[in-house]
Design an enzyme around this catalytic site. Structure first.
Site, PDB file in Angstrom:
ATOM      1  N   TYR A  23      27.653  38.244  27.808  1.00 59.12           N
ATOM      2  CA  TYR A  23      27.466  39.664  28.130  1.00 59.12           C
ATOM      3  C   TYR A  23      27.976  39.930  29.546  1.00 59.12           C
ATOM      4  CZ  TYR A  23      24.914  39.465  23.803  1.00 59.12           C
ATOM      5  OH  TYR A  23      24.604  39.282  22.475  1.00 59.12           O
TER       6      TYR A  23
ATOM      7  N   SER B 280      11.140  32.935  22.716  1.00 56.80           N
ATOM      8  CA  SER B 280      12.445  33.187  23.344  1.00 56.80           C
ATOM      9  C   SER B 280      12.907  34.615  23.054  1.00 56.80           C
ATOM     10  CB  SER B 280      13.445  32.181  22.775  1.00 56.80           C
ATOM     11  OG  SER B 280      14.573  32.072  23.593  1.00 56.80           O
ATOM     12  N   PRO B 281      13.705  35.213  23.961  1.00 59.35           N
ATOM     13  CA  PRO B 281      14.175  36.580  23.714  1.00 59.35           C
ATOM     14  C   PRO B 281      14.996  36.675  22.426  1.00 59.35           C
ATOM     15  CG  PRO B 281      15.266  35.591  25.642  1.00 59.35           C
ATOM     16  CD  PRO B 281      14.146  34.693  25.255  1.00 59.35           C
TER      17      PRO B 281
ATOM     18  N   GLN C 113      13.240  40.957  29.499  1.00 60.27           N
ATOM     19  CA  GLN C 113      14.602  40.470  29.725  1.00 60.27           C
ATOM     20  C   GLN C 113      15.542  41.671  29.838  1.00 60.27           C
ATOM     21  OE1 GLN C 113      17.296  38.782  26.700  1.00 60.27           O
ATOM     22  NE2 GLN C 113      17.412  36.917  27.954  1.00 60.27           N
TER      23      GLN C 113
HETATM   24  C1  FMN Z   1      17.902  37.079  16.020  1.00 58.88           C
HETATM   25  C2  FMN Z   1      18.174  36.517  17.379  1.00 58.88           C
HETATM   26  C3  FMN Z   1      18.343  37.377  18.440  1.00 58.88           C
HETATM   27  C4  FMN Z   1      18.561  36.892  19.729  1.00 58.88           C
HETATM   28  N1  FMN Z   1      18.622  37.743  20.784  1.00 58.88           N
HETATM   29  C5  FMN Z   1      18.651  37.256  22.053  1.00 58.88           C
HETATM   30  C6  FMN Z   1      18.473  38.110  23.158  1.00 58.88           C
HETATM   31  O1  FMN Z   1      18.266  39.294  23.023  1.00 58.88           O
HETATM   32  N2  FMN Z   1      18.552  37.553  24.389  1.00 58.88           N
HETATM   33  C7  FMN Z   1      18.769  36.233  24.591  1.00 58.88           C
HETATM   34  O2  FMN Z   1      18.840  35.779  25.722  1.00 58.88           O
HETATM   35  N3  FMN Z   1      18.888  35.397  23.531  1.00 58.88           N
HETATM   36  C8  FMN Z   1      18.809  35.875  22.277  1.00 58.88           C
HETATM   37  N4  FMN Z   1      18.854  35.007  21.216  1.00 58.88           N
HETATM   38  C9  FMN Z   1      18.963  33.564  21.464  1.00 58.88           C
HETATM   39  C10 FMN Z   1      17.573  32.899  21.445  1.00 58.88           C
HETATM   40  O3  FMN Z   1      16.766  33.339  22.502  1.00 58.88           O
HETATM   41  C11 FMN Z   1      17.704  31.375  21.530  1.00 58.88           C
HETATM   42  O4  FMN Z   1      18.310  31.029  22.754  1.00 58.88           O
HETATM   43  C12 FMN Z   1      18.514  30.778  20.389  1.00 58.88           C
HETATM   44  O5  FMN Z   1      18.187  31.383  19.158  1.00 58.88           O
HETATM   45  C13 FMN Z   1      18.276  29.273  20.273  1.00 58.88           C
HETATM   46  O6  FMN Z   1      16.902  29.001  20.076  1.00 58.88           O
HETATM   47  P1  FMN Z   1      16.274  28.583  18.629  1.00 58.88           P
HETATM   48  O7  FMN Z   1      17.043  27.390  18.168  1.00 58.88           O
HETATM   49  O8  FMN Z   1      14.837  28.297  18.911  1.00 58.88           O
HETATM   50  O9  FMN Z   1      16.484  29.749  17.711  1.00 58.88           O
HETATM   51  C14 FMN Z   1      18.662  35.497  19.930  1.00 58.88           C
HETATM   52  C15 FMN Z   1      18.523  34.646  18.843  1.00 58.88           C
HETATM   53  C16 FMN Z   1      18.258  35.127  17.586  1.00 58.88           C
HETATM   54  C17 FMN Z   1      18.070  34.161  16.443  1.00 58.88           C
END
Ligand code: FMN
Ligand code: FAD
Length: 749
Positions: A556, A397-398, A475
């Site tokens: 955003y 994921s991003p 992204q």
């Molecule tokens: C350190 C960090 C940075 C993130 N940056 C982005 C981002 O740049 N773009 C985005 O769409 N989501 C971003 N997210 C959200 C993640 O893509 C994801 O949707 C969210 O962490 C939930 O997934 P998880 O439970 O697997 O961590 C970020 C999450 C984390 C932890």
């Protein structure tokens, strides 16, 4: 209580005559019977001698019967269970009063040390003091009627019938040698359309007999709710929760304190477990009555909450059943079996390996348009978007790394993305890469607005393409009102100490009281931003990306247009959802036009603002997904929240997956689920149940770039793309994990 200490004086008051009860049979799992056996071997022995036991679940759907085994249930008549427990109580010296209606306002209750109000879901004792108990009642949408039949079902049976009035279905199971429970359920709309609201009980029953004739083999349906007249036999399930279970000398037990939807068959189990725990604590030496009651609630409420969460998922599945009726019967049955999220892919494998493998083969066949007959976990099946095929369903994921200088990704990013690409995931997303310097969240964000960015990204993309089989997606985003803030680990969404740049957004709504008030965007600003997105797409193409995602989530710039909590405009870009979507769609359409037809594009959305009706709702998210799809989005990346500072999210395992499920199956769109998906078992369950087409993992990939390879080793899947340099390590990991799994299985036996 009397088993533990015969000196207790216990009286039971029951309004009914002996042997009179509402409802027919109930089911327990084998585990509940074990629990009764441990606590009252006497009752358990009689129950064990009389209960009906079965393993199979039959799902009848669209002319097919899907049978899966290993489910281990027992059924017993409610009346018989009561008789057994009453006889046992009498034998142990308990005094039973029948035909004894209890009035909670009667002063006689004060003379008892403890009054255990186990007076069911319509508890008078609870409702006499709703505030003291903190009662919360949620009346659910569907209608059901609890009937019985002499038809003996060999398996737990779900029979779904499509009619001109909508879907109607039965939950049926045997609970005695000659008797089965037969619960009929449908939506309120279907119920009215059938005219059940105007029928007598006998007419309703005759109508159900006709509808389910093919399952009843000539047997009739019967009601024992003779006290209910007309349509009153049809009920809406009431989910009950109480903040406090005791008040004065009254303690609530069973349905009086909490209910769990009948579709997970756990209400009687919960009531029995409450009773066992209460008796334990009341007899524990050195524990005061007050402390015992407190501990009773503390211990039991946790277990109840878990079951109520599962029951909610199950209730909602039946309430939104039509969402799944386009599934093929096998997937429909899988979705039904995993609906509460308590039974997962691997649970199903333990219950009935052969059946689960049939599902896996079906999944692979569909994923490969009939080319593969492989029996393997769904997460390793390929997936195609336009001309891009990802080798498996796992996505990195991003995640913003806040480590760029002037937007240029550096060696950190090279190692970070490179390592995740060779870690086995089919698709790797970049972090939100910003289309302009002022569109960055922080000074450390990566960008795509000049030649240095193209070159630096190209180096990363080339590595991914030459050294791994993963695809890589760029992204693109603009920070809007959440821009000009510190690096993630220095303070989330906190403005810079110095060097802040002015921010703009849909409206002059600051992200929080400490953030800047953004400048509302003019049409000229919109043109500039749209063109910056298009320029970034072209640069992405030059850098060699396989796919582009538009970031329209998390508050955003573009999410700020979509959410009514941030967008207060009064022009054609504010007001209705259609207006609020206008600019994000314009940007998306312009990007799509600049991106090659054969390469896919996705859009990330927040499917809810976690703000109830005042923000974006999951219902609207379906419309948002559909609207982007009409503009050429191939995949909806379904995230949630972070669109306003006061959000009230409900976290948990896979907590955002229901939004993906809804968008995928109501909008008939390809989706990616994300949010606290961390086990291979989660991924496989989500994919096989058709709740998403891809699963994205963010935080698990931060500490483990090789999450997919580890999953392959754990599931003994040999065809995953392992870098040749690492083959030995992978083989050893797979061997060790297999050995450990075998040792764990041997222990279970
Ligand atoms: C350190 C960090 C940075 C993130 N940056 C982005 C981002 O740049 N773009 C985005 O769409 N989501 C971003 N997210 C959200 C993640 O893509 C994801 O949707 C969210 O962490 C939930 O997934 P998880 O439970 O697997 O961590 C970020 C999450 C984390 C932890
Ligand atoms: C359609 C349906 C199917 C279900 N299937 C299952 C299943 O398969 N498995 C399962 O475990 N659970 C099932 N349940 C749930 C289960 O029936 C309840 O959770 C369980 O009965 C709760 O037990 P209880 O003793 O708390 O309440 P109840 O069984 O409701 O008992 C309350 C008792 O108190 C008496 N009473 C009430 N008020 C008074 C008063 N003022 N004075 C005197 N007496 C009073 C009532 O007459 C009744 O006998 C199902 C429920 C429904 C609706």
């Amino acid at each position: 209580m009397n088993l533990r200490d015969p000196s207790h004086e216990i009286e039971v008051f029951e309004r009914n005559a002996p042997g009179v009860t509402f409802g027919w049979g109930v089911v327990f799992s084998d585990l509940t019977v074990d629990n009764i056996t441990r606590n009252d071997p006497g009752s358990a022995k009689t129950i064990n001698e009389e209960l009906a036991h079965w393993d199979d679940i039959d799902v009848h759907f669209r002319g097919e019967t899907i049978t899966s085994g290993g489910h281990g249930f027992i059924g017993i008549g409610r009346k018989r269970l009561l008789e057994i427990l009453q006889d046992r109580a009498r034998a142990l010296g308990v005094v039973l009063h029948f035909n004894a209606e209890c009035d909670p306002t009667d002063s006689k209750w004060r003379d008892y040390d403890l009054v255990i109000a186990s007076d069911g879901s319509n508890s008078r004792f609870r409702d006499a003091q709703p505030e003291a108990f903190g009662v919360d009642v949620d009346v659910r949408a569907n209608k059901f009627v609890w009937l019985g039949t002499s038809k003996v079902f060999d398996a737990f049976t779900f029979a779904f019938e499509e009619t001109e009035h909508g879907w109607i279905w039965a939950h049926a199971y045997r609970f005695a040698p000659d008797c089965s429970t037969f619960i009929v359920e449908c939506s309120e709309e279907t119920w009215r359309s059938f005219g059940f609201d105007r029928m007598s009980q006998d007419e309703s029953i005759a109508s159900c007999e006709r509808l389910f004739a093919r399952y009843l083999d000539g047997h009739s349906l019967q009601s024992n709710a003779t006290h209910l007249v007309g349509s009153a036999a049809w009920l809406n399930f009431k989910r009950i929760k109480c903040e406090r279970w005791s008040s004065g000398n009254v303690i609530l037990l069973g349905d009086a304190a909490h209910t769990a939807h009948f579709s997970i068959g756990s209400g009687t189990k919960l009531a029995l477990e409450d009773a066992i725990k209460l008796a334990d604590l009341l007899n524990r030496k050195g524990l005061s009555l007050e402390a015992a009651l407190d501990e009773y609630q503390a211990e039991r409420s946790l277990e109840v909450l878990k079951l109520q969460n599962s029951a909610r998922n199950s209730t909602e599945w039946f309430e939104t059943l039509e969402r799944y009726t386009h599934f093929e019967p096998l997937q429909f049955a899988y979705s039904l079996l995993t609906r509460s999220q308590r039974i997962s892919h691997e649970n199903l494998r333990l219950r009935d390996r052969e059946w689960l493998e049939t599902v896996e083969r079906w999944f692979w066949k569909r994923a490969t348009e009939g080319k593969s007959n492989k029996t393997a976990p769904p997460m390793f099946a390929p997936f195609k978007l336009r001309e891009m095929e990802v080798m498996n369903r796992v996505t990195v994921s991003p995640m913003a790394m806040y480590s760029a200088v002037d937007g240029v990704p550096n060696d950190f990013h090279f190692v970070h993305y490179g390592e995740r690409a060779i870690g086995g995931a089919g698709l790797v997303f970049t972090e939100m890469t910003c289309v302009s310097p002022e569109g960055r969240i922080s000074p450390g964000c990566t960008g795509m607005w000049n030649g240095d960015h193209i070159a630096a990204w190209k180096r990363i993309v080339d590595f991914v393409h030459t050294q791994s089989k993963a695809k890589i997606c760029l992204q693109l985003g603009h920070s809007g009102a959440k821009g000009s803030t510190k690096l993630g680990w220095e303070g989330n969404d906190v403005p810079l100490d110095d060097g802040n740049w002015p921010v703009m957004a849909a409206s002059d709504v600051p992200w929080s009281p400490v953030n800047q008030v953004p400048r509302p965007m003019t049409r000229a600003d919109m043109d500039t931003v749209r063109d910056q997105f298009v320029a970034a797409v072209r640069m992405g193409l030059e850098a060699g990306f396989d796919m582009v995602e538009l970031h329209a989530a998390h508050g955003y710039l573009l999410a700020g247009f979509i959410s009514p909590l941030q967008n207060k405009r009064t022009d054609e870009y504010g007001g209705s959802l259609e207006n609020r979507l206008r600019f994000p769609l314009e940007v998306f359409a312009a990007m799509r036009a600049a991106w090659p037809k054969e390469r896919p594009m996705s859009v990330r959305i927040s499917a809810t603002d976690w703000a109830g009706e005042s923000g974006i709702t999951p219902d609207e998210a379906v419309l948002i997904g559909e609207t982007f799809a009409q503009e050429g989005a191939d995949l909806i990346d379904v995230s949630a929240g972070q669109t306003w500072a006061g959000q009230q999210p409900v976290y948990g395992r896979m907590f955002q997956t229901p939004f993906s499920d809804r968008i995928r199956n109501e909008g008939k769109l390809a989706t990616m689920a994300v949010g606290n998906i961390y086990e291979p078992d989660h991924a496989n369950s989500i994919l096989a149940a058709g709740r998403a087409d891809l699963v994205a993992l963010a935080r698990p990939h931060l500490v483990d770039p090789f999450w997919t390879l580890r999953a392959a080793a754990a599931l003994d899947y040999r065809e995953v793309a392992v870098p040749p340099q690492y083959l030995n390590g992978m083989a050893q990991l797979a061997r060790n994990m297999k050995r450990e799994a075998e040792a764990a299985a041997a222990l279970r036996v």
